[in-house]
Each structure stands twice: as C-alpha cells, then as structure tokens.
Design an enzyme around this catalytic site. Sequence first.
Site, PDB file in Angstrom:
ATOM      1  N   HIS A  12       3.947  53.375  12.665  1.00 32.69           N
ATOM      2  CA  HIS A  12       5.405  53.244  12.584  1.00 32.69           C
ATOM      3  C   HIS A  12       6.023  53.761  13.882  1.00 32.69           C
ATOM      4  O   HIS A  12       6.399  54.931  13.989  1.00 32.69           O
ATOM      5  CB  HIS A  12       5.942  54.022  11.380  1.00 32.69           C
ATOM      6  CG  HIS A  12       7.383  53.736  11.062  1.00 32.69           C
ATOM      7  ND1 HIS A  12       7.790  53.165   9.885  1.00 32.69           N
ATOM      8  CD2 HIS A  12       8.525  53.946  11.775  1.00 32.69           C
ATOM      9  CE1 HIS A  12       9.105  53.027   9.880  1.00 32.69           C
ATOM     10  NE2 HIS A  12       9.578  53.513  11.030  1.00 32.69           N
ATOM     11  N   HIS A  14       8.883  52.389  16.811  1.00 32.21           N
ATOM     12  CA  HIS A  14       9.828  51.394  17.300  1.00 32.21           C
ATOM     13  C   HIS A  14       9.699  51.275  18.812  1.00 32.21           C
ATOM     14  O   HIS A  14       9.943  52.249  19.536  1.00 32.21           O
ATOM     15  CB  HIS A  14      11.253  51.792  16.921  1.00 32.21           C
ATOM     16  CG  HIS A  14      11.525  51.735  15.450  1.00 32.21           C
ATOM     17  ND1 HIS A  14      12.146  50.665  14.849  1.00 32.21           N
ATOM     18  CD2 HIS A  14      11.244  52.619  14.451  1.00 32.21           C
ATOM     19  CE1 HIS A  14      12.244  50.884  13.541  1.00 32.21           C
ATOM     20  NE2 HIS A  14      11.700  52.062  13.281  1.00 32.21           N
ATOM     21  N   ASP A  16      11.589  49.829  20.876  1.00 35.33           N
ATOM     22  CA  ASP A  16      12.860  50.043  21.562  1.00 35.33           C
ATOM     23  C   ASP A  16      13.374  51.467  21.403  1.00 35.33           C
ATOM     24  O   ASP A  16      14.420  51.811  21.952  1.00 35.33           O
ATOM     25  CB  ASP A  16      13.911  49.035  21.092  1.00 35.33           C
ATOM     26  CG  ASP A  16      13.889  48.807  19.586  1.00 35.33           C
ATOM     27  OD1 ASP A  16      13.272  49.634  18.883  1.00 35.33           O
ATOM     28  OD2 ASP A  16      14.464  47.817  19.119  1.00 35.33           O
ATOM     29  N   GLY A 170      17.343  49.491   9.347  1.00 32.80           N
ATOM     30  CA  GLY A 170      18.767  49.679   9.555  1.00 32.80           C
ATOM     31  C   GLY A 170      19.437  50.327   8.358  1.00 32.80           C
ATOM     32  O   GLY A 170      18.819  51.072   7.598  1.00 32.80           O
ATOM     33  N   HIS A 197      11.630  49.567   5.598  1.00 34.61           N
ATOM     34  CA  HIS A 197      12.297  50.860   5.621  1.00 34.61           C
ATOM     35  C   HIS A 197      13.062  51.023   4.307  1.00 34.61           C
ATOM     36  O   HIS A 197      13.971  50.237   4.016  1.00 34.61           O
ATOM     37  CB  HIS A 197      13.310  50.929   6.759  1.00 34.61           C
ATOM     38  CG  HIS A 197      12.735  51.145   8.117  1.00 34.61           C
ATOM     39  ND1 HIS A 197      11.950  50.211   8.753  1.00 34.61           N
ATOM     40  CD2 HIS A 197      12.852  52.203   8.981  1.00 34.61           C
ATOM     41  CE1 HIS A 197      11.617  50.669   9.945  1.00 34.61           C
ATOM     42  NE2 HIS A 197      12.140  51.883  10.110  1.00 34.61           N
ATOM     43  N   GLU A 200      14.961  56.207   2.737  1.00 33.72           N
ATOM     44  CA  GLU A 200      15.271  57.170   3.805  1.00 33.72           C
ATOM     45  C   GLU A 200      16.719  57.619   3.613  1.00 33.72           C
ATOM     46  O   GLU A 200      16.986  58.752   3.228  1.00 33.72           O
ATOM     47  CB  GLU A 200      15.063  56.536   5.171  1.00 33.72           C
ATOM     48  CG  GLU A 200      15.279  57.484   6.337  1.00 33.72           C
ATOM     49  CD  GLU A 200      15.126  56.792   7.694  1.00 33.72           C
ATOM     50  OE1 GLU A 200      15.039  57.529   8.685  1.00 33.72           O
ATOM     51  OE2 GLU A 200      15.104  55.547   7.762  1.00 33.72           O
ATOM     52  N   ASP A 278       7.816  57.197  14.763  1.00 34.56           N
ATOM     53  CA  ASP A 278       9.114  56.555  14.605  1.00 34.56           C
ATOM     54  C   ASP A 278       9.702  56.170  15.962  1.00 34.56           C
ATOM     55  O   ASP A 278       9.471  55.061  16.441  1.00 34.56           O
ATOM     56  CB  ASP A 278      10.059  57.447  13.806  1.00 34.56           C
ATOM     57  CG  ASP A 278      11.195  56.676  13.151  1.00 34.56           C
ATOM     58  OD1 ASP A 278      11.111  55.429  13.088  1.00 34.56           O
ATOM     59  OD2 ASP A 278      12.151  57.303  12.662  1.00 34.56           O
ATOM     60  N   ASP A 279      10.474  57.049  16.571  1.00 34.91           N
ATOM     61  CA  ASP A 279      11.116  56.784  17.873  1.00 34.91           C
ATOM     62  C   ASP A 279      10.801  57.934  18.822  1.00 34.91           C
ATOM     63  O   ASP A 279      11.662  58.790  19.085  1.00 34.91           O
ATOM     64  CB  ASP A 279      12.633  56.648  17.700  1.00 34.91           C
ATOM     65  CG  ASP A 279      13.014  55.517  16.774  1.00 34.91           C
ATOM     66  OD1 ASP A 279      12.824  54.349  17.152  1.00 34.91           O
ATOM     67  OD2 ASP A 279      13.492  55.806  15.658  1.00 34.91           O
TER      68      ASP A 279
END
Length: 333
Positions: A12, A14, A16, A170, A197, A200, A278-279
């Site tokens: 998982h 991202h 971006d 999102g 997702h 959350e 995640d990010d």
Amino acid sequence: MIRPDLPLIDLHRHLDGSVRLETILEVGGRYNLPLPAKDLEGLRPYVQVTTPVPGLLAFFEKFEWMIGILVNYDVCHRIAYENVQDALNEGIDYIELRFSPMFMAEPHGLHPQGIVEAVVDGVAAGERDFGVKTNLIGIITRGFGPKTGQKELDALLAHRDDFVALDLAGDEVNFPGEWFVDHFKQAWNVGWGVTVHAGEAGGSPAIWQAIRELRATRIGHAVRAVDDPDLMDYLAENGIGVEMNLTSNVQTSTVPDYANHPLKQMLRHGILATINTDDPGISNIDLPYEYEIAVERAGLYEDQVAQAQQNALTIAFLSEEEKADLLTKKRSA
C-alpha cells in the site's frame, strides 16, 4: 524486526505520495513553479507531516506540491522511475504502487491516459534498472464522482495488462462505495484484483460494502473494523487482507497514537493484516522505519511482525508461482 528469510513487501504505497523533496525543488526550479521554499528544510513543512494533523483532509493538503510539479508526462515518468529506485534503496523485494490518473493529471490539465502511459513506462524502466519486482494498482478517486471515475477507469483499462488491481480512494464519507459498483464490475471482467480504501474515515459499514458489493479481497486501512466483532470474524475466516499503515494512521489522527493502533488486535484475531507505508514522501518514513520503529511503538512482538511480513506475501497480487519465486530468491540470497 525484519525477518531476513522473508521478502520485504509494501502493498500500500501511493506513487504520487512518494515524491522526493529534491525532485520537487529541481522540477520546480526548472519550470519556474511558485514553490513555497527554495531549499529542503524550508520546503519540508509544506510537504511533510511532522506532527499529527486533525484529519485526513489536512493530510491530503500535503499533496499540493507532490502533484503540483507534474507539469508534463516526462516528470510523471521520472516520479514513477524514482519510486522503484527508492524501493531498492529500502531493501524492498516486491512493491505494489498505486496511483489515480485524474488526481495526477488535474493540476496542469494533463490527460489521464497520458499519465497512465508515463507511469507504466517509468515503472517498467525502474524494474529493468533496479531489479525490484513492481506491480501497479489503478485508483478511482471518489471525490471526482462516478462520471469522471469512469473516464479515469477508461484510461486504466487502455493499459489493462499493466495493472493487477483496482482501488477506490479518497473521501469515503461523502462519496460512498455504492456509487462505484458498475466501475468495479468492469475490473472483475478483465481479471483485476480489488482493494478498497475503507474503514479509515468511515465506519465498518464501508468495509462491508467494499467486500459485498465491490468484491474487495483486500481493504486499505480498515481501522474501524475493530468496532464490529462480526466483521473481525468475517475478515479472519474469509482471508480478507488488510493493508495497514501505522505512521500514516497516527499522523492523520485516524488513531490517537501508535499504542492504540488496531494492527496488533487484528493479528491476534488471525486477520491477514500487513505493514505498509501509504505516503512515505509525506510521512517522511520508509518501510524499514515501519518495521523497526513504528511496530515497537505499537507494542508488537517479534513473532507478530514476522506474521505481518508473511501475510504480505500471502495476500500480494501475485500468482502462486511468483510468490514461490520471491521466497526462493530471498532464501538463496
């Protein structure tokens, strides 16, 4: 606590949300973008989270310059390529990178299919040069709505053989999964896996919907599953994978702190829960950090961390032969 005889896997991440600060500065300077700072330390507070923020929307604001530098397809190619290189530098053996073509295209009016082509080519070049097995997951961004979501999906389907799964990400509170059932039917029809997702910002009903209506075999985050004993049992008994993100969940205030993160509870319950980043560009972490620092703060024992690492191999969007190859290569290295 990383087990050396098991592959190190991130399921998982991202793409971006994994942009280097150095790249933001370089691209911003080259194209005269109005960056908020001209040096790394000045830029950091605008892009990275250093203390918990009050919620997901505040966390999402940090994407402004992650995607704000995507002025053309060459930059998108570069970001994808660097993601694979960063995975190598972290010691990762297999990674699944996910991205939303519309989210990346929006700041500079690019075409979503051009984004897909650039990312696919960049990841392929990264795999070739760095030797990290990489698969791509396409994202439909809820906040664009179902109609634009179909345009996003069309861009992904034009390269269907380059993707292993479809995701929905999102704002799950205001853009429920029920709006996207037809989109996911198209994913099933081309043989993609499904990860969503859910749970959350929303509650356990969002997770049930993802499983029952979108046919998700994996759930991203799913922290609210612990509020529903029947759901916890269902996840365990049906082998539904959970992609957990310790530091991200603390930073978004999805959980109050590491000690109260439900990963440990899920592992005790026999759920196929995993550890991911995640990010990492926003969270300022990498996968070894999650395995060495975050898990200790979350109170996991060594055998639980090893179980999470094994779970990642179990639920990866790979064939059984590919999983066996990964394990063989790791143990013969």
